[in-house]
Design a protein around this motif. Structure first.
Motif, PDB file in Angstrom:
ATOM      1  N   ALA A 105       0.809  -1.229   0.000  1.00 36.62           N
ATOM      2  CA  ALA A 105       0.000   0.000   0.000  1.00 36.62           C
ATOM      3  C   ALA A 105       0.840   1.275   0.000  1.00 36.62           C
ATOM      4  O   ALA A 105       0.386   2.316  -0.488  1.00 36.62           O
ATOM      5  N   VAL A 106       2.039   1.220   0.548  1.00 41.67           N
ATOM      6  CA  VAL A 106       2.860   2.437   0.572  1.00 41.67           C
ATOM      7  C   VAL A 106       3.702   2.484  -0.708  1.00 41.67           C
ATOM      8  O   VAL A 106       3.885   1.456  -1.369  1.00 41.67           O
ATOM      9  N   PRO A 107       4.185   3.660  -1.097  1.00 49.09           N
ATOM     10  CA  PRO A 107       4.970   3.744  -2.332  1.00 49.09           C
ATOM     11  C   PRO A 107       6.193   2.823  -2.285  1.00 49.09           C
ATOM     12  O   PRO A 107       6.799   2.660  -1.217  1.00 49.09           O
ATOM     13  N   PRO A 108       6.556   2.232  -3.439  1.00 48.61           N
ATOM     14  CA  PRO A 108       7.681   1.282  -3.443  1.00 48.61           C
ATOM     15  C   PRO A 108       8.972   1.889  -2.890  1.00 48.61           C
ATOM     16  O   PRO A 108       9.769   1.184  -2.265  1.00 48.61           O
ATOM     17  N   ASP A 109       9.148   3.198  -3.085  1.00 47.81           N
ATOM     18  CA  ASP A 109      10.413   3.779  -2.618  1.00 47.81           C
ATOM     19  C   ASP A 109      10.440   4.008  -1.101  1.00 47.81           C
ATOM     20  O   ASP A 109      11.419   4.517  -0.567  1.00 47.81           O
ATOM     21  N   TRP A 110       9.356   3.631  -0.418  1.00 43.33           N
ATOM     22  CA  TRP A 110       9.383   3.709   1.051  1.00 43.33           C
ATOM     23  C   TRP A 110      10.129   2.525   1.663  1.00 43.33           C
ATOM     24  O   TRP A 110      10.527   2.556   2.813  1.00 43.33           O
ATOM     25  N   ARG A 111      10.286   1.449   0.903  1.00 39.72           N
ATOM     26  CA  ARG A 111      10.928   0.244   1.456  1.00 39.72           C
ATOM     27  C   ARG A 111      12.355   0.567   1.916  1.00 39.72           C
ATOM     28  O   ARG A 111      13.153   1.117   1.174  1.00 39.72           O
ATOM     29  N   GLY A 112      12.635   0.254   3.154  1.00 32.47           N
ATOM     30  CA  GLY A 112      13.978   0.495   3.707  1.00 32.47           C
ATOM     31  C   GLY A 112      14.229   1.925   4.142  1.00 32.47           C
ATOM     32  O   GLY A 112      15.379   2.274   4.442  1.00 32.47           O
ATOM     33  N   THR A 113      13.175   2.764   4.179  1.00 31.24           N
ATOM     34  CA  THR A 113      13.396   4.185   4.516  1.00 31.24           C
ATOM     35  C   THR A 113      12.583   4.663   5.722  1.00 31.24           C
ATOM     36  O   THR A 113      12.713   5.819   6.126  1.00 31.24           O
ATOM     37  N   VAL A 114      11.731   3.821   6.264  1.00 34.34           N
ATOM     38  CA  VAL A 114      10.775   4.276   7.293  1.00 34.34           C
ATOM     39  C   VAL A 114      11.445   4.271   8.679  1.00 34.34           C
ATOM     40  O   VAL A 114      12.111   3.316   9.059  1.00 34.34           O
ATOM     41  N   SER A 115      11.264   5.358   9.421  1.00 37.80           N
ATOM     42  CA  SER A 115      11.931   5.482  10.727  1.00 37.80           C
ATOM     43  C   SER A 115      11.145   4.840  11.858  1.00 37.80           C
ATOM     44  O   SER A 115      11.743   4.393  12.846  1.00 37.80           O
ATOM     45  N   ALA A 116       9.805   4.836  11.762  1.00 36.01           N
ATOM     46  CA  ALA A 116       9.010   4.281  12.874  1.00 36.01           C
ATOM     47  C   ALA A 116       7.685   3.745  12.355  1.00 36.01           C
ATOM     48  O   ALA A 116       7.021   4.382  11.541  1.00 36.01           O
ATOM     49  N   VAL A 117       7.328   2.554  12.844  1.00 41.90           N
ATOM     50  CA  VAL A 117       5.996   1.979  12.598  1.00 41.90           C
ATOM     51  C   VAL A 117       5.393   1.677  13.965  1.00 41.90           C
ATOM     52  O   VAL A 117       5.967   0.908  14.745  1.00 41.90           O
ATOM     53  N   MET A 118       4.249   2.314  14.255  1.00 36.86           N
ATOM     54  CA  MET A 118       3.621   2.139  15.576  1.00 36.86           C
ATOM     55  C   MET A 118       2.371   1.271  15.470  1.00 36.86           C
ATOM     56  O   MET A 118       1.532   1.482  14.591  1.00 36.86           O
ATOM     57  N   PHE A 119       2.253   0.307  16.376  1.00 37.79           N
ATOM     58  CA  PHE A 119       1.048  -0.510  16.523  1.00 37.79           C
ATOM     59  C   PHE A 119       0.493  -0.262  17.926  1.00 37.79           C
ATOM     60  O   PHE A 119       1.252  -0.223  18.899  1.00 37.79           O
ATOM     61  N   ASN A 120      -0.818  -0.118  18.011  1.00 38.00           N
ATOM     62  CA  ASN A 120      -1.496  -0.065  19.313  1.00 38.00           C
ATOM     63  C   ASN A 120      -2.672  -1.026  19.165  1.00 38.00           C
ATOM     64  O   ASN A 120      -3.681  -0.696  18.544  1.00 38.00           O
ATOM     65  N   LEU A 121      -2.491  -2.243  19.684  1.00 39.13           N
ATOM     66  CA  LEU A 121      -3.413  -3.337  19.352  1.00 39.13           C
ATOM     67  C   LEU A 121      -4.697  -3.266  20.177  1.00 39.13           C
ATOM     68  O   LEU A 121      -4.851  -2.417  21.047  1.00 39.13           O
ATOM     69  N   GLY A 122      -5.637  -4.156  19.842  1.00 37.49           N
ATOM     70  CA  GLY A 122      -6.889  -4.188  20.597  1.00 37.49           C
ATOM     71  C   GLY A 122      -8.012  -3.500  19.859  1.00 37.49           C
ATOM     72  O   GLY A 122      -8.075  -3.529  18.636  1.00 37.49           O
ATOM     73  N   TYR A 123      -8.923  -2.861  20.614  1.00 37.70           N
ATOM     74  CA  TYR A 123     -10.123  -2.253  20.019  1.00 37.70           C
ATOM     75  C   TYR A 123     -10.053  -0.732  20.054  1.00 37.70           C
ATOM     76  O   TYR A 123      -9.243  -0.142  20.786  1.00 37.70           O
ATOM     77  N   LEU A 124     -10.903  -0.130  19.241  1.00 40.69           N
ATOM     78  CA  LEU A 124     -10.955   1.330  19.118  1.00 40.69           C
ATOM     79  C   LEU A 124     -11.369   1.950  20.455  1.00 40.69           C
ATOM     80  O   LEU A 124     -12.451   1.641  20.971  1.00 40.69           O
TER      81      LEU A 124
END
Ligand SMILES: C[S@@+](CC[C@H](N)C(=O)[O-])C[C@H]1O[C@@H](n2cnc3c(N)ncnc32)[C@H](O)[C@@H]1O
Length: 202
Positions: free
Chosen positions: A92-111
């Protein structure tokens, strides 16, 4: 003084690695608190993608981002919110994002919203697929953070699976840590994974 809350700890880990102009992903947008945090840290020259399967969540996040933009015009990174599972983030993200992202945050569970359907929760299989994708998107020295909720039904198995996933990564590829209160087994906790090879992974 006390220890940082799990949410503040996750923000600290992500914020220390996400400079102005950087790229970040909120894998579980919810009401958009983490999305806004990432958009502020990345600033106007950066970029943020956000994923949530609930349109109601994305609406709340859009409202939050709009208010923040009105308060501080030009301060936030451009944010792209997608009504898609985080399991699809690599495509889903642009191909040139691969290997360039500084942070991916997950906050699991329900809304965490008053009228939310609390039966819609993150699921172990898609969470783990998304974490693999997140690791591929990270730059060396970038970080995946996950706030885990062992206290709700299904959350305990998901938390254990995330912990096992993080523990199984080759130490040459990534370093995994846990931040957890030892006296409360049901309290939320953080697992974080830093990709090796960057400035902060010596
Ligand atoms: C604990 S909430 C996130 C809280 C959010 N950080 C905030 O500030 O409100 C978890 C969110 O994950 C979303 N979610 C569940 N499964 C998902 C999936 N496969 N992909 C993306 N988001 C998902 C839920 O709809 C929910 O909004």
């Amino acid at each position: 003084m006390g220890f940082l809350s799990v949410l503040s700890f996750a923000h600290k880990l992500a914020g220390e690695r996400l400079d102005a102009g950087g790229r970040a992903i909120d894998a579980t947008v919810g009401t958009g608190a983490d999305t806004l945090f990432l958009a502020k840290a990345a600033g106007p020259r950066g970029g943020v993608f956000g994923f949530d399967i609930q349109p109601a969540a994305l609406g709340l996040a859009e409202d939050r981002l709009r208010l923040a933009r009105e308060e501080s015009p030009g301060a936030l990174a451009p944010v792209t919110l997608l009504a898609q599972s985080h399991a699809a983030m690599l495509e889903a993200v642009p191909p040139d994002w691969r290997g360039t992202v500084s942070a991916v945050m997950f906050n699991l569970g329900y809304l965490p919203a008053a009228d939310a359907d609390k039966t819609i929760i993150t699921e172990t299989a898609s969470t783990l697929a998304a974490m693999d994708a997140a690791l591929a998107l990270l730059r060396p020295g970038g970080i995946v953070t996950a706030v885990l909720y062992p206290g709700h039904s299904g959350g305990d198995a998901e938390a254990a699976a995330v912990e096992a996933w993080a523990a199984s990564l080759a130490p040459q590829a990534a370093q995994s840590i846990i931040y957890r209160q030892l006296q409360r087994a049901n309290a939320p906790y953080v697992v974080a994974v830093e990709k090796k090879g960057g400035r902060s992974s010596a």
